[in-house]
Write a protein that holds these residues in place. Structure first.
Motif: not given
Ligand SMILES: [Zn+2]
Lengths: 155, 382
Positions: A75-79, A91, A149, A153, A155, B151, B201-203
């Motif tokens: 996964x890619x964590x955006x939060x 990340x 992406x 956004x 937070x 995941x 939030x998490x892809x």
């Protein structure tokens, strides 16, 4: 950021190195990837497993394994929680199938694009609050930081 | 004795804002359930409580019996099996009234994760500690529960050939149901464009793929005595549970498989087949879980759930009504109580604008952990 600081997380998230995972952290501190096996039948065990689900024995043997595997999922964590995450961009975190038969969750050793599922990776270590934790290195050099992406956004 | 039935339902407001502690919410829900059933506190001789393992220390426990003003009890237990807790509580109550060890049992669940001064996401991100496997996961950047399910979602889409459009269809369908649910937290109509404008939030999970935490409580009254409680009664026809021990090893799926027996056993006990079910109320903390459970539980052939949900089958007017109050995604996240409450609403004919016509039977599902625990109930309007 100094060389001793982690690129990703705040040192308050440094893991406790005692308890059942102590052999993993002791090995990591010396640059070795150390994981648990059944001493009787050699089945790779989960990190906190105390009895082998294959043969029923309770003798766990930790030993060094090859620091390589392939990506099971990613996964890619955006939060990015203020105060806990230092990285300024989303990340990746990967769940890696190691050639030893274990599965291990890892962030990248450095900021990089996410490796695709099925991609081979090698395993080295990040240093978080002075504790070495496993981290992947994508076998194929990354082409730069991940692109957020468009609707990002955090937070 | 007649078959065990659910004869009372009590709810608090499902609040997406801080306020109330779990105990006072539980007391309120318990009182509302007794009022609904037309019972007094003195009529109760059993209490089963459940509480979130989550982020607040002030969990509801067996002291609730004293706090809620109950009298002498013959059954008093705290049940804990993560997200499957609610169904395990009801199952415990059903067995007690069936064997006669209690006559009138109230099952109460309360949760209050929302606190002043921090978002729900922030609260979850800060919980989990630094020890053991969870400590290592958090040190690797998995904060809160969303990245873990991200995941899982990425793996699901990979192994099934699914796409973000499948996740979108689940979120949009859930919202369409929630529009007509006064208790739902999110009732604004949602389309694909708005879904894809929702922040990641998490892809591949966006905010709209994630459940809406609330402070709230729900209670149900269980009895097998036909003289206790008011109509309409909802009979518990069958229950099932399974806890597959999938191992985290190379070459294996660690989240998928092994859950179907929970539904097979409940249906067998009920003497029903899947086609006999009018509504499915599943535990849907993330959109991907709805996709997965429809296949896992055998309501859709393997690999076909994407086209099914994209065709609107699970939305209002569809052929397979699922999570008819908006589920946890758009309704409210009160763990296992969310699907149970909605099943009761439908089978009592109280669904208003979201009522599924002639709904007589329901499957209620519960999952816990990382799909490690599966439980189900088959309910039928008496
Ligand atoms: Zn063994």
């Amino acid at each position: 950021m100094t060389a001793a600081e982690d690129w990703l997380l705040d040192p308050s998230l440094a893991p406790s190195t005692g308890g059942r995972l102590a052999p993993l952290y002791a090995g990591a501190a010396e640059g070795r990837l150390t994981l648990p096996f059944c001493a009787a039948c050699d089945l790779p065990l989960e990190l906190e497993q105390q009895v082998c689900d294959g043969c029923g024995r309770d003798d766990v043997a930790w030993r060094d394994v090859a620091a390589e595997g392939t990506v099971h999922t990613v996964t890619v964590v955006h939060r990015r929680e203020t105060g806990l995450v230092r990285a300024e961009d989303p990340y990746p975190v990967a769940d890696v199938e190691l050639t030893s038969g274990h599965r291990l969750l890892m962030a990248g050793r450095r900021p990089s694009a996410p490796p695709a599922i099925g991609t081979p990776v090698t395993v080295s270590f990040r240093f978080l609050g002075g504790v070495a934790v496993p981290a992947y290195d994508a076998a194929v050099p990354a082409s730069g930081p991940p692109t957020p992406l468009p609707q990002e956004s955090p937070r | 004795m007649s078959p065990a039935a659910l004869v009372g339902l009590g709810l608090t407001e499902m609040s997406p804002r801080p306020g109330g502690d779990a105990t006072e919410l539980a007391v309120a829900a318990l009182g509302a359930a007794l009022d609904d059933a037309g019972l007094a506190r003195a009529d109760v001789d059993g209490l089963v409580v459940g509480s979130s393992q989550g982020v607040r220390p002030d969990r509801v426990g067996v002291a609730l019996a004293r706090q809620a003003g109950l009298g002498d009890l013959r059954l008093l237990e705290h049940v804990e099996i993560k997200g499957a807790t609610t169904l395990a509580m009801v199952d415990r109550a059903v067995r007690a009234v069936g064997e006669g060890s209690a006559r009138t049992v109230v099952c109460v669940f309360a949760d209050a994760p929302l606190r002043a001064g921090g978002s729900a996401g922030s609260t979850y991100a800060k919980s989990g500690g630094t020890s053991g496997v969870r400590g290592l996961e958090r040190a690797s950047g998995l904060l809160g529960s969303v990245p873990t399910y991200a995941l899982l979602a990425a793996r699901w889409l990979h192994v099934t050939g699914g796409s973000a459009a499948d996740l979108c269809a689940v979120a949009v369908s859930a919202r369409a149901w929630a529009v007509d649910n006064p208790a739902a937290v999110q009732r604004t109509p949602l389309d694909a464009e708005a879904y894809f404008a929702s922040p990641v939030i998490a892809e591949p999970l966006r905010r709209l793929d994630c459940a809406r935490p609330v402070n709230g409580a729900a209670a149900v009254v269980v009895t097998a005595d036909p003289g206790i409680g008011r109509a309409p009664r909802v009979v518990v026809r069958g229950s099932g549970a399974v806890h597959p021990m999938r191992r985290r090893r190379a070459g294996a799926e660690s989240w998928f498989g092994g859950g179907r027996r929970a539904v097979d056993d409940a249906l067998a006990a009920a003497g029903m087949v899947r086609a006999d079910l009018d509504v499915l109320e599943l535990y849907d903390p993330f959109s991907v879980v709805t996709l997965h459970l429809l296949e896992e539980y055998g309501f859709c052939p393997a690999g076909k759930v994407g086209p099914l949900v994209r065709d609107g089958a699970i939305a209002p007017g569809g052929t397979l009504p699922v999570n008819t109050g908006g589920g946890q995604l758009s309704g409210f996240y009160l763990q296992g109580m969310t699907p149970l409450v909605e099943a009761l609403v439908q089978l009592r004919g109280d669904g208003g604008g979201r009522q599924v016509p002639s709904a007589r039977t329901a499957l209620v599902g519960g999952i816990g952990g990382r799909l490690d625990h599966h439980a189900s109930l088959v309910l039928e309007a008496a």
